[in-house]
Design a protein around this motif. Sequence first.
Motif, PDB file in Angstrom:
ATOM      1  N   LEU A  32       0.868  -1.337  -0.141  1.00 34.16           N
ATOM      2  CA  LEU A  32       0.020  -0.074   0.030  1.00 34.16           C
ATOM      3  C   LEU A  32       0.737   1.280  -0.021  1.00 34.16           C
ATOM      4  CD1 LEU A  32      -3.095  -1.200   2.609  1.00 34.16           C
ATOM      5  CD2 LEU A  32      -2.924  -0.640   0.113  1.00 34.16           C
ATOM      6  N   ILE A  33       2.154   1.016   0.319  1.00 37.12           N
ATOM      7  CA  ILE A  33       3.061   2.335   0.152  1.00 37.12           C
ATOM      8  C   ILE A  33       3.641   2.243  -1.435  1.00 37.12           C
ATOM      9  CG2 ILE A  33       5.256   3.423   0.839  1.00 37.12           C
ATOM     10  CD1 ILE A  33       4.325   2.074   3.780  1.00 37.12           C
ATOM     11  N   THR A  34       4.251   1.195  -1.683  1.00 40.15           N
ATOM     12  CA  THR A  34       4.962   0.867  -2.935  1.00 40.15           C
ATOM     13  C   THR A  34       4.215   1.300  -4.358  1.00 40.15           C
ATOM     14  OG1 THR A  34       4.920  -1.384  -2.890  1.00 40.15           O
ATOM     15  CG2 THR A  34       6.961  -0.275  -1.835  1.00 40.15           C
ATOM     16  N   ILE A  35       2.833   0.464  -4.092  1.00 36.89           N
ATOM     17  CA  ILE A  35       2.080   0.584  -5.371  1.00 36.89           C
ATOM     18  C   ILE A  35       1.712   2.130  -5.846  1.00 36.89           C
ATOM     19  CG2 ILE A  35      -0.086  -0.178  -6.410  1.00 36.89           C
ATOM     20  CD1 ILE A  35       0.179  -2.694  -4.849  1.00 36.89           C
ATOM     21  N   PRO A  36       1.310   2.945  -4.946  1.00 43.76           N
ATOM     22  CA  PRO A  36       0.691   4.252  -5.104  1.00 43.76           C
ATOM     23  C   PRO A  36       2.102   4.951  -5.614  1.00 43.76           C
ATOM     24  CG  PRO A  36      -0.349   3.680  -3.023  1.00 43.76           C
ATOM     25  CD  PRO A  36       0.824   2.571  -3.621  1.00 43.76           C
ATOM     26  N   ALA A  37       3.238   4.672  -5.038  1.00 44.64           N
ATOM     27  CA  ALA A  37       4.455   5.304  -5.320  1.00 44.64           C
ATOM     28  C   ALA A  37       4.976   4.980  -6.670  1.00 44.64           C
ATOM     29  CB  ALA A  37       5.421   4.741  -4.612  1.00 44.64           C
ATOM     30  N   LEU A  38       4.681   3.680  -7.232  1.00 47.22           N
ATOM     31  CA  LEU A  38       4.964   3.386  -8.717  1.00 47.22           C
ATOM     32  C   LEU A  38       4.109   3.864  -9.805  1.00 47.22           C
ATOM     33  CD1 LEU A  38       5.906  -0.525  -8.122  1.00 47.22           C
ATOM     34  CD2 LEU A  38       7.214   1.135  -9.136  1.00 47.22           C
ATOM     35  N   MET A  39       2.794   3.991  -9.264  1.00 49.53           N
ATOM     36  CA  MET A  39       1.783   4.764  -9.912  1.00 49.53           C
ATOM     37  C   MET A  39       2.203   6.333 -10.158  1.00 49.53           C
ATOM     38  SD  MET A  39      -2.003   2.721  -9.054  1.00 49.53           S
ATOM     39  CE  MET A  39      -2.789   3.536  -9.952  1.00 49.53           C
ATOM     40  N   TRP A  40       2.620   6.850  -9.092  1.00 55.78           N
ATOM     41  CA  TRP A  40       2.982   8.257  -9.067  1.00 55.78           C
ATOM     42  C   TRP A  40       4.307   8.329 -10.145  1.00 55.78           C
ATOM     43  CZ3 TRP A  40       7.855   9.590  -7.431  1.00 55.78           C
ATOM     44  CH2 TRP A  40       8.330  10.794  -7.508  1.00 55.78           C
ATOM     45  N   ALA A  41       4.813   7.510 -10.392  1.00 53.44           N
ATOM     46  CA  ALA A  41       6.137   7.509 -11.131  1.00 53.44           C
ATOM     47  C   ALA A  41       5.630   7.406 -12.533  1.00 53.44           C
ATOM     48  CB  ALA A  41       7.340   6.256 -10.692  1.00 53.44           C
ATOM     49  N   GLY A  42       4.392   6.815 -12.820  1.00 52.41           N
ATOM     50  CA  GLY A  42       4.016   6.906 -14.089  1.00 52.41           C
ATOM     51  C   GLY A  42       3.493   5.572 -14.360  1.00 52.41           C
ATOM     52  N   LEU A  43       3.741   4.583 -13.675  1.00 50.85           N
ATOM     53  CA  LEU A  43       3.291   3.151 -14.405  1.00 50.85           C
ATOM     54  C   LEU A  43       1.756   3.127 -14.262  1.00 50.85           C
ATOM     55  CD1 LEU A  43       6.377   2.730 -13.689  1.00 50.85           C
ATOM     56  CD2 LEU A  43       5.624   0.735 -13.065  1.00 50.85           C
ATOM     57  N   PRO A  44       1.237   2.395 -15.372  1.00 47.46           N
ATOM     58  CA  PRO A  44      -0.065   1.965 -15.269  1.00 47.46           C
ATOM     59  C   PRO A  44      -0.370   1.083 -14.161  1.00 47.46           C
ATOM     60  CG  PRO A  44       0.869   1.048 -17.207  1.00 47.46           C
ATOM     61  CD  PRO A  44       1.805   2.015 -16.525  1.00 47.46           C
ATOM     62  N   PRO A  45      -1.890   0.832 -13.696  1.00 50.72           N
ATOM     63  CA  PRO A  45      -1.977   0.437 -12.607  1.00 50.72           C
ATOM     64  C   PRO A  45      -1.461  -1.524 -12.523  1.00 50.72           C
ATOM     65  CG  PRO A  45      -3.941   1.591 -12.889  1.00 50.72           C
ATOM     66  CD  PRO A  45      -2.950   1.652 -13.957  1.00 50.72           C
ATOM     67  N   THR A  46      -1.757  -2.050 -13.574  1.00 45.29           N
ATOM     68  CA  THR A  46      -1.302  -3.484 -13.633  1.00 45.29           C
ATOM     69  C   THR A  46       0.382  -3.329 -13.703  1.00 45.29           C
ATOM     70  OG1 THR A  46      -3.277  -3.828 -15.034  1.00 45.29           O
ATOM     71  CG2 THR A  46      -1.617  -5.345 -15.111  1.00 45.29           C
ATOM     72  N   ALA A  47       0.831  -2.509 -14.515  1.00 41.44           N
ATOM     73  CA  ALA A  47       2.260  -2.636 -14.519  1.00 41.44           C
ATOM     74  C   ALA A  47       2.792  -2.232 -13.053  1.00 41.44           C
ATOM     75  CB  ALA A  47       2.715  -1.646 -15.470  1.00 41.44           C
ATOM     76  N   ALA A  48       2.285  -1.528 -12.227  1.00 39.75           N
ATOM     77  CA  ALA A  48       2.601  -0.966 -10.913  1.00 39.75           C
ATOM     78  C   ALA A  48       2.401  -2.314  -9.917  1.00 39.75           C
ATOM     79  CB  ALA A  48       1.730   0.094 -10.327  1.00 39.75           C
ATOM     80  N   LEU A  49       1.187  -3.079 -10.107  1.00 42.40           N
ATOM     81  CA  LEU A  49       0.914  -4.421  -9.373  1.00 42.40           C
ATOM     82  C   LEU A  49       2.077  -5.276  -9.849  1.00 42.40           C
ATOM     83  CD1 LEU A  49      -2.845  -4.852  -9.891  1.00 42.40           C
ATOM     84  CD2 LEU A  49      -1.506  -4.310  -7.484  1.00 42.40           C
ATOM     85  N   ALA A  50       2.524  -5.618 -11.174  1.00 46.40           N
ATOM     86  CA  ALA A  50       3.478  -6.447 -11.516  1.00 46.40           C
ATOM     87  C   ALA A  50       5.121  -5.978 -11.066  1.00 46.40           C
ATOM     88  CB  ALA A  50       3.600  -6.514 -12.986  1.00 46.40           C
TER      89      ALA A  50
END
Length: 258
Positions: A32-50
Motif C-alpha cells: 500500500l506504500i509501494t504501489i501508489p509510489a509506482l503509479m506516481w512514477a508513471g506506471l499504469p495500475p497493472t504494471a505497478a502491481l506487477a
Amino acid sequence: MAIEITFELFSILFAVAVIAGFIDAVAGGGGLITIPALMWAGLPPTAALATNKLQASGGSFSATLYFVRKGLVDLRQMYLSIVCAFLGAAAGAVCVQQVDTEVLKLVLPFLTLTIGLYFLVSKRISAHDKRQLISPTLFAFTAALGVGFYDGFFGPGTGSFYALAFVTLSGFGLAKATAHAKLLNFSTNIASLLFFAIGGKVFWMLGAMMLVGQVIGATLGAKMVVSQGSKFIRPLVVIVSMLMSIKLLSEQYGLLVF
C-alpha cells in the motif's frame, strides 16, 4: 511505455522501498506504500502491481532467509503450505485478468480493520505458542491456498492475513507467525511475478532498483521481529491495519487523500 529514471525518481522510490520493506517484514501492508509510489512514477495500475511483485519478492526472500537462519522457520514442515500458497497465487494472478475486483475493494478496508482490532484485543496474541486448532495439512489446503489466491488476485495486506491465520489456526506466537507469514508471502510473490512477467507487465529496471531497497528494509524489519518480538510487532500490526483501512476507504469513497 517508457519511464525516465532520473536520480530524483530513483532516490524517492529507493527510500519508499526501504520503508515498505521494513513495515512489510514486521506487519505486512508494504504494497500500500509501494504501489501508489509506482503509479506516481508513471506506471499504469497493472504494471505497478506487477513491478511491485518483483521488488516485494526481494524483500520477502531476505526476511524469510533471516528468519530461517534464526530458527524461527522449519522449512521441512512448510513444504505443502509453500506449494499451496504458490498455486493459490498463480490461480489468483490468472483470474484477476478476467474478472472485476470492485467487490474486493469494497470489502478489504473492513477486513483490515478487523485484523487490527483482533490484534489489539485478542488474548491469543502472545510471544508463546498456544493450542493448534487445525493440522498443518489442513492449514495448507485452506489458509495457505486461500490467502495465496487473494495475493495473486488483489494483494494488499497478505502478510497480515497470513500472520492472523498462523496465530488463530496454528497457535503460533506472534514472532513465529510473522516469520512463517513472510515465508508464504515469498511463495505468493514469486508465483504472481511469474505470471505477470509472462504477460510482459513488469518494469524490470525500476523493480530491480526498488528490490535492493526492499532487501535492506526487510532485513532490518526481520531483525526487529527477532529481537523485540510481540511487544514491537503487535502495536505495529494494529497501526498498519488501521492506516490501511483508512487509506482504502479514502480511495473508495473519496473521504481523504494521503
